[in-house]
Design a protein around this motif. Sequence first.
Motif, mmCIF file in Angstrom:
data_model
loop_
_atom_site.group_PDB
_atom_site.id
_atom_site.type_symbol
_atom_site.label_atom_id
_atom_site.label_comp_id
_atom_site.label_asym_id
_atom_site.label_seq_id
_atom_site.Cartn_x
_atom_site.Cartn_y
_atom_site.Cartn_z
ATOM 1 N N LYS A 1 0.859 -1.188 0.000
ATOM 2 C CA LYS A 1 0.000 0.000 0.000
ATOM 3 C C LYS A 1 0.893 1.235 0.000
ATOM 4 N N LEU A 2 0.682 2.085 -1.005
ATOM 5 C CA LEU A 2 1.555 3.248 -1.190
ATOM 6 C C LEU A 2 0.871 4.505 -0.662
ATOM 7 N N HIS A 3 1.564 5.220 0.205
ATOM 8 C CA HIS A 3 1.020 6.464 0.750
ATOM 9 C C HIS A 3 1.796 7.640 0.150
ATOM 10 N N TYR A 4 1.097 8.434 -0.636
ATOM 11 C CA TYR A 4 1.746 9.582 -1.281
ATOM 12 C C TYR A 4 0.665 10.456 -1.909
ATOM 13 N N VAL A 5 1.083 11.569 -2.488
ATOM 14 C CA VAL A 5 0.137 12.378 -3.251
ATOM 15 C C VAL A 5 -0.180 11.662 -4.576
ATOM 16 N N ASN A 6 -1.245 12.102 -5.230
ATOM 17 C CA ASN A 6 -1.658 11.479 -6.486
ATOM 18 C C ASN A 6 -0.893 12.090 -7.659
ATOM 19 N N GLY A 7 0.423 11.900 -7.619
ATOM 20 C CA GLY A 7 1.275 12.428 -8.680
ATOM 21 C C GLY A 7 2.621 11.736 -8.605
ATOM 22 N N ARG A 8 3.508 12.122 -9.487
ATOM 23 C CA ARG A 8 4.778 11.386 -9.619
ATOM 24 C C ARG A 8 5.707 11.552 -8.422
ATOM 25 N N GLY A 9 6.325 12.729 -8.325
ATOM 26 C CA GLY A 9 7.240 13.007 -7.210
ATOM 27 C C GLY A 9 8.203 11.863 -6.947
ATOM 28 N N ARG A 10 8.423 11.597 -5.679
ATOM 29 C CA ARG A 10 9.386 10.551 -5.314
ATOM 30 C C ARG A 10 8.789 9.153 -5.368
ATOM 31 N N MET A 11 7.483 9.045 -5.482
ATOM 32 C CA MET A 11 6.858 7.721 -5.482
ATOM 33 C C MET A 11 6.874 7.071 -6.863
ATOM 34 N N GLU A 12 7.039 7.862 -7.908
ATOM 35 C CA GLU A 12 6.803 7.293 -9.242
ATOM 36 C C GLU A 12 7.748 6.132 -9.568
ATOM 37 N N SER A 13 9.007 6.231 -9.156
ATOM 38 C CA SER A 13 9.941 5.132 -9.449
ATOM 39 C C SER A 13 9.539 3.861 -8.712
ATOM 40 N N ILE A 14 8.909 4.027 -7.551
ATOM 41 C CA ILE A 14 8.433 2.861 -6.797
ATOM 42 C C ILE A 14 7.277 2.213 -7.553
ATOM 43 N N ARG A 15 6.372 3.046 -8.075
ATOM 44 C CA ARG A 15 5.267 2.508 -8.883
ATOM 45 C C ARG A 15 5.815 1.751 -10.090
ATOM 46 N N TRP A 16 6.797 2.360 -10.759
ATOM 47 C CA TRP A 16 7.403 1.724 -11.937
ATOM 48 C C TRP A 16 7.983 0.355 -11.580
ATOM 49 N N LEU A 17 8.716 0.308 -10.479
ATOM 50 C CA LEU A 17 9.419 -0.934 -10.147
ATOM 51 C C LEU A 17 8.434 -2.035 -9.768
#
Length: 222
Positions: free
Chosen positions: A6-22
């Motif tokens: 479960k990912l907690h972040y804003v609904n945008g790329r920022g620092r989470m996007e690479s985690i989503r990609w992986l």
Amino acid sequence: MSGKPKLHYVNGRGRMESIRWLLAAAGVEFEEQFIETKEDLEKLLSDGLLLFQQVPMVEIDGMKMVQTRAILSYIAAKYNLYGKDLKERALIDMYVEGTTDLMGIIMYLPFQPPEAKEKNLALITDKATTRYFPVYEKVLKDQGQDYLVGNHFTWADVHLLEAILMVEEYKSDILSKFPLLQAFKGRISNIPTIKKFLQPGSQRKPPPDEKYIAQVKQIFNI
Ligand code: IBG
């Protein structure tokens, strides 16, 4: 609990996007809990869920992981995208840090004053074409293989494709002098898990727009 990260972040790329990609590259389904207001962030803080009072935070395997790099390394190792030995891992780390530096310049671009934007755009193009992309082009040439490390698909490949697509959003012909990277882009984009992530409707986030930028500024005091 679904068992999905479960990912907690804003609904945008920022620092989470690479985690989503992986996660997507590894074929792992994940849930997202979006932080939409300052109060949402304060709730996570007051519940004591953020070790350093920062997001990204990812609930995975009974942990509440923070620190982007730690989260990414954990996912890469868990899903066998982190090389077969220490030396491959070292190469993956070096290549990933390079692309992280390049993406870092891009990530902060929307938060800069308009007068700095042109200069920073030129900086991104310059750094991509003279510092980072020549390295990956050479690695592919010297190795003569489909992937950056050890002739198998790794985190380094995922991260580089993310960076290439990000730079292309600013300069679509950025790969014109990098034939091996062009072929690499086509190859990696066609890996089924990645192909799926690149299709509309996936959890991949769009480039920042004005509404998102204002929201992020308000939530994080950037
Ligand atoms: N080293 C940490 C990591 O890599 O995870 C840094 C995390 C971080 O800076 N998180 C920010 C935060 O929680 C949100 S990302 N700030 C609150 C605080 O008190 O420090 C903000 C960001 C976005 C887009 I969104 C571009 C750049 C930054």
